[in-house]
Design a protein around this motif. Structure first.
Motif, PDB file in Angstrom:
ATOM      1  N   ILE A  53       0.831  -1.197   0.000  1.00 38.07           N
ATOM      2  CA  ILE A  53       0.000   0.000   0.000  1.00 38.07           C
ATOM      3  C   ILE A  53       0.869   1.252   0.000  1.00 38.07           C
ATOM      4  CG2 ILE A  53      -0.156   0.149   2.525  1.00 38.07           C
ATOM      5  CD1 ILE A  53      -3.100   1.038   2.117  1.00 38.07           C
ATOM      6  N   LEU A  54       0.371   2.277  -0.669  1.00 39.51           N
ATOM      7  CA  LEU A  54       0.934   3.622  -0.557  1.00 39.51           C
ATOM      8  C   LEU A  54      -0.130   4.487   0.106  1.00 39.51           C
ATOM      9  CD1 LEU A  54       2.628   4.254  -4.049  1.00 39.51           C
ATOM     10  CD2 LEU A  54       3.763   3.717  -1.884  1.00 39.51           C
ATOM     11  N   LYS A  55       0.265   5.264   1.097  1.00 43.71           N
ATOM     12  CA  LYS A  55      -0.696   6.057   1.856  1.00 43.71           C
ATOM     13  C   LYS A  55      -1.100   7.329   1.100  1.00 43.71           C
ATOM     14  CE  LYS A  55       1.091   4.569   6.376  1.00 43.71           C
ATOM     15  NZ  LYS A  55       1.694   5.038   7.665  1.00 43.71           N
ATOM     16  N   GLU A  56      -2.237   7.872   1.514  1.00 47.64           N
ATOM     17  CA  GLU A  56      -2.678   9.146   0.944  1.00 47.64           C
ATOM     18  C   GLU A  56      -1.716  10.274   1.311  1.00 47.64           C
ATOM     19  OE1 GLU A  56      -5.025   9.576  -1.166  1.00 47.64           O
ATOM     20  OE2 GLU A  56      -6.006   7.623  -1.078  1.00 47.64           O
ATOM     21  N   ASP A  57      -0.817   9.988   2.259  1.00 49.24           N
ATOM     22  CA  ASP A  57       0.194  10.985   2.632  1.00 49.24           C
ATOM     23  C   ASP A  57       1.149  11.288   1.486  1.00 49.24           C
ATOM     24  OD1 ASP A  57      -0.863  11.160   5.143  1.00 49.24           O
ATOM     25  OD2 ASP A  57       0.563   9.781   6.071  1.00 49.24           O
ATOM     26  N   MET A  58       1.019  10.563   0.374  1.00 43.55           N
ATOM     27  CA  MET A  58       1.840  10.858  -0.807  1.00 43.55           C
ATOM     28  C   MET A  58       1.680  12.301  -1.231  1.00 43.55           C
ATOM     29  SD  MET A  58       3.673   8.263  -1.928  1.00 43.55           S
ATOM     30  CE  MET A  58       4.051   8.897  -3.543  1.00 43.55           C
ATOM     31  N   ARG A  59       0.524  12.898  -0.911  1.00 40.19           N
ATOM     32  CA  ARG A  59       0.281  14.298  -1.290  1.00 40.19           C
ATOM     33  C   ARG A  59       1.305  15.239  -0.678  1.00 40.19           C
ATOM     34  NH1 ARG A  59      -4.283  13.179   1.811  1.00 40.19           N
ATOM     35  NH2 ARG A  59      -5.561  13.257  -0.079  1.00 40.19           N
ATOM     36  N   ALA A  82      -2.834  14.975 -12.494  1.00 42.67           N
ATOM     37  CA  ALA A  82      -1.361  15.013 -12.596  1.00 42.67           C
ATOM     38  C   ALA A  82      -1.008  15.391 -14.034  1.00 42.67           C
ATOM     39  CB  ALA A  82      -0.761  13.671 -12.203  1.00 42.67           C
ATOM     40  N   THR A  83      -1.301  16.610 -14.394  1.00 39.87           N
ATOM     41  CA  THR A  83      -1.256  17.034 -15.800  1.00 39.87           C
ATOM     42  C   THR A  83       0.149  17.214 -16.353  1.00 39.87           C
ATOM     43  OG1 THR A  83      -1.553  19.321 -15.046  1.00 39.87           O
ATOM     44  CG2 THR A  83      -3.530  18.121 -15.752  1.00 39.87           C
ATOM     45  N   SER A  84       1.177  17.081 -15.517  1.00 38.71           N
ATOM     46  CA  SER A  84       2.561  17.165 -16.017  1.00 38.71           C
ATOM     47  C   SER A  84       3.077  15.811 -16.496  1.00 38.71           C
ATOM     48  CB  SER A  84       3.497  17.705 -14.923  1.00 38.71           C
ATOM     49  OG  SER A  84       3.154  19.025 -14.569  1.00 38.71           O
ATOM     50  N   LEU A  85       2.250  14.773 -16.330  1.00 40.36           N
ATOM     51  CA  LEU A  85       2.685  13.407 -16.618  1.00 40.36           C
ATOM     52  C   LEU A  85       3.126  13.254 -18.079  1.00 40.36           C
ATOM     53  CD1 LEU A  85       2.850  10.926 -14.779  1.00 40.36           C
ATOM     54  CD2 LEU A  85       0.687  10.149 -15.751  1.00 40.36           C
ATOM     55  N   VAL A  86       4.344  12.716 -18.246  1.00 43.34           N
ATOM     56  CA  VAL A  86       4.910  12.482 -19.579  1.00 43.34           C
ATOM     57  C   VAL A  86       5.024  10.980 -19.858  1.00 43.34           C
ATOM     58  CG1 VAL A  86       6.957  12.785 -21.034  1.00 43.34           C
ATOM     59  CG2 VAL A  86       6.188  14.662 -19.568  1.00 43.34           C
ATOM     60  N   LYS A  87       5.368  10.198 -18.840  1.00 38.21           N
ATOM     61  CA  LYS A  87       5.520   8.751 -19.016  1.00 38.21           C
ATOM     62  C   LYS A  87       4.716   8.017 -17.954  1.00 38.21           C
ATOM     63  CE  LYS A  87      10.184   8.826 -21.015  1.00 38.21           C
ATOM     64  NZ  LYS A  87      11.562   8.285 -20.918  1.00 38.21           N
ATOM     65  N   ALA A 127      -5.588   7.985  -4.156  1.00 40.30           N
ATOM     66  CA  ALA A 127      -6.156   9.087  -4.942  1.00 40.30           C
ATOM     67  C   ALA A 127      -5.235  10.305  -4.922  1.00 40.30           C
ATOM     68  CB  ALA A 127      -7.533   9.456  -4.396  1.00 40.30           C
ATOM     69  N   ALA A 128      -4.417  10.397  -3.883  1.00 42.43           N
ATOM     70  CA  ALA A 128      -3.508  11.540  -3.742  1.00 42.43           C
ATOM     71  C   ALA A 128      -2.485  11.617  -4.864  1.00 42.43           C
ATOM     72  CB  ALA A 128      -2.782  11.451  -2.383  1.00 42.43           C
ATOM     73  N   ILE A 129      -2.390  10.564  -5.672  1.00 38.61           N
ATOM     74  CA  ILE A 129      -1.454  10.584  -6.794  1.00 38.61           C
ATOM     75  C   ILE A 129      -1.784  11.750  -7.725  1.00 38.61           C
ATOM     76  CG2 ILE A 129      -2.633   9.165  -8.544  1.00 38.61           C
ATOM     77  CD1 ILE A 129       0.879   8.349  -7.431  1.00 38.61           C
ATOM     78  N   GLY A 130      -3.064  12.125  -7.754  1.00 38.11           N
ATOM     79  CA  GLY A 130      -3.481  13.228  -8.612  1.00 38.11           C
ATOM     80  C   GLY A 130      -3.055  14.586  -8.100  1.00 38.11           C
ATOM     81  N   GLU A 131      -2.612  14.665  -6.855  1.00 41.08           N
ATOM     82  CA  GLU A 131      -2.188  15.949  -6.280  1.00 41.08           C
ATOM     83  C   GLU A 131      -0.705  16.218  -6.516  1.00 41.08           C
ATOM     84  OE1 GLU A 131      -3.668  16.715  -2.298  1.00 41.08           O
ATOM     85  OE2 GLU A 131      -5.186  15.137  -2.556  1.00 41.08           O
TER      86      GLU A 131
END
Length: 584
Positions: A59-65, A113-118, A85-89
């Motif tokens: 698991i990865l926590k929402e604290d990724m934000r 995550a609009t900067s995503l290139v890969k 879901a925090a991946i989008g932040e």
């Protein structure tokens, strides 16, 4: 761990791969909160690169934000079943690798995550991709192979910057016409091992496509629009349901590998005999005969025909060396096909070429046996392309110097001995020069300096023309360079300065090694090293994997790479080399 985290606070990069981690330490989520008394807090930096590959994370926590400055996140080869879901932040995130996990869905929030290139989500349990990916308009590389995806979201049509798209090993039944129409920058499309029954007509819009893989589907035909894929170098259609090929496939002038094994082909079209192929796999089809014109395909190194009901060819020919088979097929060509029935006189051809040049701006005097160029052909000084190839010209006419608009000059197959420096220096717009197959004397040390706009240069089969290979380093704009059969004993050092190079052909030389600095040629898409004396390749060559699409190595005594890897093609070779690099 404390030492590693402390180092990350100064570098902005944290690598915790291969540590058997079951969960990510809280200190990672609170990166700067852990600044110790012995650290200069004002010098600490936010985490920008986080590598967590090859662990046991579930698991990865929402604290990724909290890691808002993150640009690279690699959590491949773990045991994740979902993403927070925090991946989008993570607004600055450019590269996300979640491959080789057990993820069942990617949250729609990723669209933020609009900067995503890969994005690499290969080898998971995905049944679909999120529609919100369409908001990631800078996406250039999307890998979603080996999942259970049945349909692609229509919103991907907005990802117009895609260069690589890999959905091999899914359950797709169709590809959208509109999607391909919008992906005009695509250089690699891999949809192998799916349930596709057709190829969209819009495939022809992909003029920059270099590698196309549709093997192991249920495709029954190739659309004529395939001729629009003018850059295509590798085309894999094995294990499908093809019963015929379109004549238009013969227009793919850059195609080197054509894999058609295990289909239902009853004939190979004469039009496809114009292709300059290195490999043609027709094994396991329904061919009862072959057009003798295949014999004219002298670039073929490997022609595979086993598993066909061929009645007109002896089995010893079918299973024997390709050159022997080609020679036999050539012998079957009728004299009527080899000789033209009505041949216009040379004067008629020159006059016609001159008239055409007035409107087309192209002067074509190819193959007329000329020893000199008649002054009468220079009726316009606005010509942009001159083709004088396959003649017996020893010196360029002075009139050529007055045509300052010339952009393309083809002088292949003549008897030019002296470097035509005076004429070439008077052509300020020249970007393509072909001087292959001439008995050129050594090029003067300053001979190339005036050609500062040159993008394409062919000096092949001029064994004495490069006394000092470093003179090539002055051609800073060069994108294509052909040095076949130059008797080169080593890799020309001057090439490493040509950072814009896309195509490099060094085949049929005596080169024994490739320098590791070749990794600096980051824009290289095609590299031909065939027929040299290379025994090993530098692992650094694998670093060119994002751009290098075609690597030709046939005819080398390579001992460091197994034949099974070589036979799998460019991607497999580059991956093998890259994996040999020591961990950074």
């Amino acid at each position: 761990m404390d030492r590693v985290l402390k180092s990350a606070r100064s570098s902005g990069s944290l690598n915790l791969s291969n540590r058997s981690l079951r969960e990510l330490p809280n200190e990672v989520y609170q990166n700067l909160d852990g600044v110790g008394d012995d650290e200069k807090w004002w010098e600490a930096v936010e985490l920008q690169k986080l590598i967590l590959a090859h662990n046991n994370l579930e698991i990865l926590k929402e604290d990724m934000r909290n890691l808002s400055m993150l640009t690279v996140l690699n959590v491949s080869h773990n045991k994740l079943s979902c993403l927070p879901a925090a991946i989008g932040e993570l607004a600055l995130l450019k590269s996300l690798d979640v491959s080789f996990n057990s993820i069942t869905n990617i949250p729609e929030e990723i669209g933020s995550a609009t900067s995503l290139v890969k994005l690499d989500c290969s080898k998971n349990l995905l049944k679909e991709l999120p529609c919100s990916l369409g908001k990631c308009v800078d996406l250039s590389e999307l890998k979603a192979s080996n999942n259970c995806i049945t349909k692609l979201p229509d919103e991907l049509v907005s990802c117009t910057k895609l260069i690589k798209f890999d959905v091999e090993g899914n359950k797709l039944i169709m590809l959208s016409e509109n999607m391909l129409m919008s992906w005009t920058r695509l250089t690699e499309l891999n949809a192998a091992r799916n349930l596709l029954t057709s190829i969209p007509d819009s495939i022809g819009a992909l003029s920059q496509l270099i590698r196309l893989d549709f093997h192991q589907n249920k495709i029954s035909s190739i659309p004529p629009s395939i001729m629009g894929c003018s850059s295509l170098a590798e085309f894999y259609m094995g294990t499908n349901l093809l019963s015929s090929l379109p004549a238009e496939i013969g227009s793919l002038s850059r195609l080197g590998t054509l894999d058609l094994h295990s289909n239902q082909l009853k004939e190979y079209p004469v039009e496809a005999c114009k292709l300059q192929l290195s490999v043609l796999d027709l094994s396991n089809n329904s061919l009862s005969g072959l057009p003798p014109e295949i014999g004219t395909m002298t670039t073929l190194r490997k022609l595979l025909l086993t598993g066909n009901p061929l009645r007109s060819l002896r089995s010893s020919l079918v299973c024997g060396p390709t050159p022997t088979l080609l020679k036999y097929l050539r012998s079957r060509l009728s004299s009527n096909e080899e000789e033209s029935t009505t041949t216009p006189t040379k004067d008629d051809q020159i006059a016609m070429a001159t008239r055409v040049s007035l409107s087309s701006k192209e002067l074509n005097l190819n193959g007329l046996g000329l020893t000199c160029v008649p002054p009468a052909v220079w009726e316009t000084d606005e010509v942009v392309k001159v083709n004088l190839s396959r003649n017996s010209i020893e010196e360029l006419p002075n009139e050529l110097s007055t045509c300052s608009s010339i952009q393309v000059l083809v002088l292949s197959g003549n008897k030019i001995k002296e470097w035509p420096g005076a004429v070439l220096s008077s052509l300020p717009n020249l970007f393509c020069l072909k001087l292959d197959n001439n008995p050129l004397a050594p090029i003067p040390s300053t001979g190339l300096e005036a050609l500062n706009k040159l993008e394409i240069l062919d000096l092949s089969c001029n064994t004495s023309s490069l006394p000092e290979p470093s003179i090539l380093s002055s051609l800073s704009q060069l994108q294509e360079l052909y040095l076949r059969r130059m008797q080169l004993g080593q890799f020309p050092s001057g090439l490493l300065c040509l950072r814009r190079l896309r195509i490099l052909n060094l085949s049929q030389n005596s080169i024994v090694s490739i320098p590791q600095e070749i990794k600096e040629l980051a824009y290289l898409t095609e590299l031909d090293l065939s027929d040299n004396n290379i025994t090993a390749l530098p692992p650094e060559l694998g670093l060119l994997e994002p751009s290098l699409q075609v690597l030709k190595l046939d005819g080398n005594p390579l001992r460091s790479i197994r034949r099974t890897i070589l036979d799998r093609g460019t991607k497999a070779i580059l991956k093998y080399l890259k994996d040999k690099l020591p961990d950074q």
